[in-house]
Design a protein around this motif. Structure first.
Motif, PDB file in Angstrom:
ATOM      1  N   ALA A   1      -2.447   3.904 -13.543  1.00  0.00           N
ATOM      2  CA  ALA A   1      -2.122   2.308 -12.564  1.00  0.00           C
ATOM      3  C   ALA A   1      -1.253   2.802 -11.826  1.00  0.00           C
ATOM      4  N   GLY A   2      -0.542   4.180 -11.030  1.00  0.00           N
ATOM      5  CA  GLY A   2      -0.559   4.502  -9.893  1.00  0.00           C
ATOM      6  C   GLY A   2      -1.920   4.607  -8.908  1.00  0.00           C
TER       7      GLY A   2
ATOM      8  N   VAL B   1      -3.123  -1.121  -2.454  1.00  0.00           N
ATOM      9  CA  VAL B   1      -2.095  -1.120  -1.362  1.00  0.00           C
ATOM     10  C   VAL B   1      -3.118  -0.810  -0.441  1.00  0.00           C
ATOM     11  N   GLN B   2      -4.246   0.382  -0.521  1.00  0.00           N
ATOM     12  CA  GLN B   2      -4.627   0.802   1.262  1.00  0.00           C
ATOM     13  C   GLN B   2      -5.661  -0.595   1.187  1.00  0.00           C
ATOM     14  N   PHE B   3      -6.299  -1.148   0.244  1.00  0.00           N
ATOM     15  CA  PHE B   3      -7.170  -1.933   0.451  1.00  0.00           C
ATOM     16  C   PHE B   3      -6.274  -3.058   1.774  1.00  0.00           C
ATOM     17  N   VAL B   4      -5.152  -3.177   1.301  1.00  0.00           N
ATOM     18  CA  VAL B   4      -4.062  -4.162   2.339  1.00  0.00           C
ATOM     19  C   VAL B   4      -3.973  -3.311   3.492  1.00  0.00           C
ATOM     20  N   LEU B   5      -4.011  -2.365   3.491  1.00  0.00           N
ATOM     21  CA  LEU B   5      -3.736  -1.592   5.189  1.00  0.00           C
ATOM     22  C   LEU B   5      -4.743  -2.071   6.165  1.00  0.00           C
ATOM     23  N   ALA B   6      -6.189  -1.915   4.493  1.00  0.00           N
ATOM     24  CA  ALA B   6      -7.502  -2.510   5.909  1.00  0.00           C
ATOM     25  C   ALA B   6      -7.977  -3.685   6.745  1.00  0.00           C
TER      26      ALA B   6
ATOM     27  N   CYS C   1      -2.972 -10.367  -6.708  1.00  0.00           N
ATOM     28  CA  CYS C   1      -4.137 -11.142  -8.479  1.00  0.00           C
ATOM     29  C   CYS C   1      -4.497  -9.960  -8.949  1.00  0.00           C
ATOM     30  N   ARG C   2      -5.654  -8.338  -8.387  1.00  0.00           N
ATOM     31  CA  ARG C   2      -5.751  -7.431  -9.833  1.00  0.00           C
ATOM     32  C   ARG C   2      -4.241  -6.878 -10.801  1.00  0.00           C
ATOM     33  N   ALA C   3      -3.285  -7.036  -9.316  1.00  0.00           N
ATOM     34  CA  ALA C   3      -2.012  -6.152 -10.197  1.00  0.00           C
ATOM     35  C   ALA C   3      -1.326  -7.127 -11.222  1.00  0.00           C
TER      36      ALA C   3
ATOM     37  N   GLU D   1       5.375  -3.976 -10.252  1.00  0.00           N
ATOM     38  CA  GLU D   1       6.217  -2.698  -9.426  1.00  0.00           C
ATOM     39  C   GLU D   1       4.777  -2.618  -8.361  1.00  0.00           C
ATOM     40  N   LEU D   2       4.424  -2.932  -7.445  1.00  0.00           N
ATOM     41  CA  LEU D   2       3.827  -2.917  -6.688  1.00  0.00           C
ATOM     42  C   LEU D   2       4.306  -4.071  -5.634  1.00  0.00           C
TER      43      LEU D   2
END
Length: 286
Positions: free
Chosen positions: A216-217, A224-229, A244-246, A254-255
């Motif tokens: 999960a981590g 998170v990296q997907f959003v940062l990009a 949505c995926r989370a 937690e995310l």
């Protein structure tokens, strides 16, 4: 012939004003279904990109408005208009058009049913516009914080999507091939909310990422990296998709903070980021 054209323009204007009363932003269209007004900048490659900032007409969907006076002015400047276009992606409905095109021997209605069965969604009762070629346009409403792009055939052959920056030909419009009409029993409906599973199919697919541990981590870090990009114009859409995926994977709560931090790093405010994540939680039933 001239009288017929004037009658068609008058009728198109009446339909356009009626659509604007429902909150739908409109522009005049020609018989070819293209915007009736040509760009005031011509083909000058040296002119900086303009989406109507110059104040003149002729910027396509960027001219779209719900203001009756401006609509009349647009049609007055386009005396050969025989139809009108409805801009997608704008408030209050943030319209998404699902164009089921029957050309080239495809059966897009069957393809859409197969997608619905495979991904577990049902298209709700909504506005349906019948096209002269035998196709149909389904009107759906999207979330205000998600940008749905235009696409052609990406979901399946014969299924085109009209999203932000696109437009749908309004019912009552006359074209070279016939008249667009609302399907019986649907004209009075408001655009229905787009099913969450279908909405996720309409969003851009994620870019490939470096492998992460199957935990999960690791998966959360990938989101998170997907959003940062994200680049400008993608930030809300990518954040919504990742959230949505989370939530679907049970790691949404937690995310939240890592996703908010990532969104802020791309230029969104914390308030915008939390609103988008909350929208994803609602859409996924979490």
């Amino acid at each position: 012939m001239a009288t017929t054209d004037r009658q068609a323009t008058t009728l198109a204007l009446a339909h356009a004003l009626s659509a604007a009363e429902r909150g739908l932003a409109v522009i005049p269209l020609s018989r070819t279904k293209l915007p009736s007004l040509r760009s005031p900048h011509g083909d000058d490659p040296s002119h900086p990109p303009c989406h109507g900032e110059c104040g003149r007409f002729g910027h396509g969907v960027y001219d779209a408005t719900t203001d009756p006076a401006r609509i009349r002015a647009l049609f007055a400047a386009a005396p050969r208009a025989t139809g009108y276009g409805i801009a997608c992606g704008l408030p209050p409905y943030h319209l998404i058009g699902v164009d089921l095109d029957t050309k080239n021997g495809t059966d897009p209605r069957a393809a859409l049913r197969a997608l619905a069965l495979r991904h577990g969604f049902t298209v709700p009762p909504t506005v349906v516009v019948l096209t002269p070629s035998g196709g149909r346009h389904l009107w759906l409403s999207g979330p205000p914080d998600v940008v749905v792009p235009n696409s052609a055939g990406r979901l399946a052959p014969g299924i085109d999507i009209r999203g932000a920056g696109g437009y749908l030909v309004g019912p009552g419009s006359r074209t070279a091939h016939g008249t667009y009409r609302a399907a019986p029993g649907t004209a009075h409906l408001a655009p229905a909310p787009c099913p969450p599973a279908l909405l996720r199919l309409l969003l851009p697919p994620p870019r490939a990422h470096h492998p992460t541990p199957p935990s999960a981590g690791g998966h959360g870090q990938g989101l998170v990296q997907f959003v940062l990009a994200a680049h400008e114009g993608q930030r809300n859409t990518r954040l919504f998709w990742a959230a949505c995926r989370a939530y679907e994977d049970g790691i949404g709560p937690e995310l939240v903070e890592p996703l908010v931090d990532a969104a802020r790093a791309t230029g969104l405010s914390a308030r915008e980021a939390r609103a988008t994540i909350a929208s994803a939680a609602r859409m996924t039933g979490r």
